[in-house]
Design an enzyme around this catalytic site. Structure first.
Site, PDB file in Angstrom:
ATOM      1  N   ASP A  16       6.522   3.341   9.453  1.00  6.85           N
ATOM      2  CA  ASP A  16       6.907   4.921   8.970  1.00  6.85           C
ATOM      3  C   ASP A  16       5.361   4.968   9.952  1.00  6.85           C
ATOM      4  OD1 ASP A  16       4.012   4.392   8.096  1.00  6.85           O
ATOM      5  OD2 ASP A  16       5.082   5.437   6.317  1.00  6.85           O
ATOM      6  N   HIS A  17       5.420   6.291  10.207  1.00  3.38           N
ATOM      7  CA  HIS A  17       4.504   7.299  10.914  1.00  3.38           C
ATOM      8  C   HIS A  17       3.034   6.355  10.593  1.00  3.38           C
ATOM      9  CE1 HIS A  17       4.761   9.323   7.163  1.00  3.38           C
ATOM     10  NE2 HIS A  17       3.594   9.065   7.426  1.00  3.38           N
ATOM     11  N   GLY A  74       1.158   3.051   5.457  1.00  2.00           N
ATOM     12  CA  GLY A  74      -0.201   3.159   5.506  1.00  2.00           C
ATOM     13  C   GLY A  74      -0.713   2.025   4.781  1.00  2.00           C
ATOM     14  N   THR A  75      -0.497   1.944   3.506  1.00  2.00           N
ATOM     15  CA  THR A  75      -1.165   0.886   3.153  1.00  2.00           C
ATOM     16  C   THR A  75      -0.131  -0.890   2.948  1.00  2.00           C
ATOM     17  OG1 THR A  75       0.801   1.125   1.317  1.00  2.00           O
ATOM     18  CG2 THR A  75      -1.453   2.479   0.854  1.00  2.00           C
ATOM     19  N   GLY A  76       1.368  -0.715   3.102  1.00  2.00           N
ATOM     20  CA  GLY A  76       2.328  -1.581   3.417  1.00  2.00           C
ATOM     21  C   GLY A  76       2.645  -1.395   1.486  1.00  2.00           C
ATOM     22  N   GLY A  78       4.323   0.984   0.154  1.00  2.00           N
ATOM     23  CA  GLY A  78       6.144   1.435  -0.110  1.00  2.00           C
ATOM     24  C   GLY A  78       6.892   0.710   0.390  1.00  2.00           C
ATOM     25  N   ASN A 107       5.471 -19.023  -1.595  1.00  2.00           N
ATOM     26  CA  ASN A 107       6.874 -18.309  -1.634  1.00  2.00           C
ATOM     27  C   ASN A 107       7.641 -17.584  -0.923  1.00  2.00           C
ATOM     28  OD1 ASN A 107       3.047 -16.373  -2.375  1.00  2.00           O
ATOM     29  ND2 ASN A 107       4.916 -16.954  -4.057  1.00  2.00           N
ATOM     30  N   ARG A 117      -2.807   1.715   7.885  1.00  2.00           N
ATOM     31  CA  ARG A 117      -4.717   2.370   7.762  1.00  2.00           C
ATOM     32  C   ARG A 117      -5.660   1.197   6.453  1.00  2.00           C
ATOM     33  NH1 ARG A 117      -0.812   7.666   4.741  1.00  2.00           N
ATOM     34  NH2 ARG A 117      -0.132   8.239   7.490  1.00  2.00           N
ATOM     35  N   HIS A 141       7.429 -25.278  -5.253  1.00  2.00           N
ATOM     36  CA  HIS A 141       7.303 -23.561  -4.719  1.00  2.00           C
ATOM     37  C   HIS A 141       9.606 -23.622  -5.491  1.00  2.00           C
ATOM     38  CE1 HIS A 141       3.259 -24.262  -4.798  1.00  2.00           C
ATOM     39  NE2 HIS A 141       3.498 -25.155  -4.056  1.00  2.00           N
TER      40      HIS A 141
HETATM   41  C1  RB5 Z   1       2.260   7.710   4.253  1.00  2.00           C
HETATM   42  O1  RB5 Z   1       2.171   8.762   4.445  1.00  2.00           O
HETATM   43  C2  RB5 Z   1       2.155   6.415   3.277  1.00  2.00           C
HETATM   44  O2  RB5 Z   1       2.644   7.158   2.254  1.00  2.00           O
HETATM   45  C3  RB5 Z   1       3.024   5.964   3.878  1.00  2.00           C
HETATM   46  O3  RB5 Z   1       2.705   5.438   5.115  1.00  2.00           O
HETATM   47  C4  RB5 Z   1       2.565   4.165   2.628  1.00  2.00           C
HETATM   48  O4  RB5 Z   1       1.241   3.851   2.271  1.00  2.00           O
HETATM   49  C5  RB5 Z   1       3.232   4.509   1.851  1.00  2.00           C
HETATM   50  O5  RB5 Z   1       3.095   2.758   0.393  1.00  2.00           O
END
Ligand code: RB5
Length: 155
Positions: A16-17, A74-76, A78, A107, A117, A141
């Site tokens: 994503d962005h 951002g965090t991986g 989602g 796995n 991020r 496994h």
């Molecule tokens: C976008 O702001 C953020 O929510 C997305 O990139 C992600 O980190 C979601 O899990």
């Protein structure tokens, strides 16, 4: 066999962005290593919804059109939640080389999720390399994977 040793290795890449910049850096890394890939977007830092990209990449991998995938938000988190809803996908969110290695060894993860991020480009490259060069160990496994597959009807 590890992904890097697989004949015809082709990766599906998506973000994503919030993962866009790190995706560009991983794409550059793959080019340097002569690893084939297709970039499913996003193609800019304009705000988008991560499920749209997770689904595209996960479906392409589950359909066997790609050997494996890499998803970055951002965090991986989602990306990993969405990708794991697709039958046949085992997406692993990794923040270290150890996690990447064992997501393959134990796995048989077929999608690597990274946090744009969370990780520096250098950390992400090292994690990606560990993921691409670690083989699934099968043995005990494989039985655990079968138990997972019973939940969705497909490994
Ligand atoms: C976008 O702001 C953020 O929510 C997305 O990139 C992600 O980190 C979601 O899990």
């Amino acid at each position: 066999m590890d992904f890097l040793s697989r004949p015809g290795l082709k990766l599906a890449l998506g973000s994503d962005h919030a993962g866009f910049e790190l995706k560009q850096s991983i794409a550059q890394y793959l080019r340097e290593k002569n690893i084939q890939f297709e970039d499913f977007g996003a193609h800019s830092s304009d705000r988008v919804d991560y499920p749209d990209y997770a689904v595209k990449v996960a479906r392409a991998v589950a359909a066997g059109k790609f050997t494996a995938g890499i998803l970055i938000c951002g965090t991986g988190i989602g990306m990993s939640i969405v990708a794991n809803k697709i039958r046949g996908i085992r997406a692993a969110l990794c923040t270290s080389e150890y996690m990447a290695e064992y997501s393959r060894r134990h796995n048989d993860a077929n999608i690597l999720c990274l946090g744009g991020r969370i990780l520096s480009p250098e950390e992400a490259r090292r994690i990606t390399e560990a993921w691409l060069t670690s083989p699934f160990e099968a043995g005990r496994h494989a039985q655990r994977l079968r138990k997972m597959a019973e939940l969705t009807g497909r490994e």
